[in-house]
Design a protein around this motif. Sequence first.
Motif, mmCIF file in Angstrom:
data_model
loop_
_atom_site.group_PDB
_atom_site.id
_atom_site.type_symbol
_atom_site.label_atom_id
_atom_site.label_comp_id
_atom_site.label_asym_id
_atom_site.label_seq_id
_atom_site.Cartn_x
_atom_site.Cartn_y
_atom_site.Cartn_z
ATOM 1 N N LEU A 115 0.808 -1.214 0.000
ATOM 2 C CA LEU A 115 0.000 0.000 0.000
ATOM 3 C C LEU A 115 0.840 1.262 0.000
ATOM 4 C CD1 LEU A 115 -3.134 -0.565 2.246
ATOM 5 C CD2 LEU A 115 -2.852 -0.832 -0.203
ATOM 6 N N ASP A 116 2.024 1.221 0.589
ATOM 7 C CA ASP A 116 2.888 2.402 0.591
ATOM 8 C C ASP A 116 3.316 2.744 -0.832
ATOM 9 O OD1 ASP A 116 2.743 2.726 3.332
ATOM 10 O OD2 ASP A 116 4.530 1.522 3.722
ATOM 11 N N GLN A 119 0.264 4.071 -2.664
ATOM 12 C CA GLN A 119 -0.053 5.431 -2.245
ATOM 13 C C GLN A 119 0.886 6.443 -2.894
ATOM 14 O OE1 GLN A 119 -2.736 6.653 0.354
ATOM 15 N NE2 GLN A 119 -2.235 7.980 -1.377
ATOM 16 N N LYS A 120 2.148 6.066 -3.090
ATOM 17 C CA LYS A 120 3.095 6.977 -3.733
ATOM 18 C C LYS A 120 2.622 7.339 -5.140
ATOM 19 C CE LYS A 120 6.817 5.761 -5.952
ATOM 20 N NZ LYS A 120 8.157 5.287 -6.383
ATOM 21 N N SER A 123 -0.654 9.424 -4.898
ATOM 22 C CA SER A 123 -0.399 10.791 -4.428
ATOM 23 C C SER A 123 0.267 11.647 -5.500
ATOM 24 C CB SER A 123 0.463 10.767 -3.162
ATOM 25 O OG SER A 123 -0.251 10.170 -2.090
ATOM 26 N N CYS A 157 -8.320 6.556 -10.932
ATOM 27 C CA CYS A 157 -7.535 7.263 -9.919
ATOM 28 C C CYS A 157 -7.356 8.728 -10.310
ATOM 29 C CB CYS A 157 -6.177 6.581 -9.742
ATOM 30 S SG CYS A 157 -5.053 7.431 -8.621
ATOM 31 N N ASP A 175 -5.925 11.989 -1.097
ATOM 32 C CA ASP A 175 -4.932 10.919 -1.202
ATOM 33 C C ASP A 175 -5.565 9.551 -0.962
ATOM 34 O OD1 ASP A 175 -2.577 12.253 -1.900
ATOM 35 O OD2 ASP A 175 -2.153 12.818 0.155
ATOM 36 N N LYS A 176 -6.423 9.466 0.032
ATOM 37 C CA LYS A 176 -7.069 8.189 0.349
ATOM 38 C C LYS A 176 -8.066 7.785 -0.734
ATOM 39 C CE LYS A 176 -6.614 8.995 5.329
ATOM 40 N NZ LYS A 176 -7.330 9.242 6.593
ATOM 41 N N LEU A 179 -6.164 6.493 -3.697
ATOM 42 C CA LEU A 179 -5.655 5.142 -3.450
ATOM 43 C C LEU A 179 -6.757 4.113 -3.651
ATOM 44 C CD1 LEU A 179 -3.440 3.198 -2.567
ATOM 45 C CD2 LEU A 179 -4.065 3.682 -0.184
ATOM 46 N N VAL A 231 -10.659 4.349 1.866
ATOM 47 C CA VAL A 231 -10.174 3.470 0.800
ATOM 48 C C VAL A 231 -11.147 2.307 0.622
ATOM 49 C CG1 VAL A 231 -8.323 1.911 0.070
ATOM 50 C CG2 VAL A 231 -7.759 4.100 1.160
#
Length: 389
Positions: A115-116, A119-120, A123, A157, A175-176, A179, A231
């Motif tokens: 998820l990191d 998310q990058k 974002s 997205c 951001d959420k 994602l 999310v």
Amino acid sequence: MSHLCVSIDKLQVGDFVVRIEESTGYRLKKSGHIGSPQQLVALKDAGVASVWIDPAQRLHTLIEAAAAPQLSGAVDEPREEIQGSVAKSRQFYLKAREQMADFYSLVSNGGIPDLDVAQKYASTFVDAALKHPTTLACLTRIREKDAYLMEHSLSVCILMSLFASYLGIERRLIDKLALGALLHDLGKVMVPETILMKPGRLTDAEYEVMKSHVVHSTAILAEEKDIPPEVMDVVSNHHERIDGKGYPNGKSAEQLSTYARMVSIVDVYDALSAERCYKEAMPPTKAMRVLMELAGSHFDEYLVRQFVRCMGVYPIGSLVRLKSKRLAVVVALNEESSLRPKVKVVYSLTSKSHLPVQNLNLMLSKDSIEGAEDPRDWGVEVSRYLSTS
């Protein structure tokens, strides 16, 4: 009245900023008014902690704020940036598409996406929605039909980022939502390709299998610890309808959040306007008409109207017929008038031939749009003109 120092959380649209008290990257060029929620988001994202304002110069209406000279500053570029050039930004888009392909492959083998990392990418698209919305909108119109699953996820997205930004939703939430939009269709890897790619109408049994992708997507992400509820809201409800006839749970309008209603709109818009191996793309203007026809039944009527305003009456990528008997591709919107966008003139209806490309801002021209056209009728490849915007 003397100047006051206020925290960034207390700053409002209409405030007159004199100087920055603390920042990790924002450099103030000159003082000015905060004219939009997007400016507040940009300041927060730049690490601004507090500012000095002049209360005597505060504006009290959004109309005043929009008309006034606005705050002017510069922000250090993020690690990865979608630039103003579509051609350059396409490289990041392709990198993101490769990452999505890796995610789908991972999920098909029983894994869970990072998820990191997701998310990058999400974002970065949100950054672009705030800084380069035209560039971002162009990317959704440059598609390859054989990469639909990945590109649909990226486009939803992007569209969600643009829509949420337009509505003034705070950056933390955008951001959420981005994602969730990026990962909303992960469960489709559990649906047989014969059903996913079937050119004809699905049987009732096949449709039930297709609908199961939402349950699969939700289950996959539920394995993640501390996943934001926003999310999960986007992922689990993107096919629900306000009339209660959506799936998988047939939720009624009062059970659906604003975010769920938003993603259902952008998901269908992108699906309609994308080319598939078994269907041609619907022109953006026609896809918008479909949304408006379904407003109030499938979709939230107010949000559909807002989405049309966000994307434009003639969305980027539309082919339009001009009063001068020429065809043009819409490449950018004009905030002053949704009916007078910036276009590239590409075809003569009089001579039935392609023309040397001419950039034209309809706000500054006597020419005007008479209506929308289907690019297939005239042999115009719209993406060709967007990829160099």
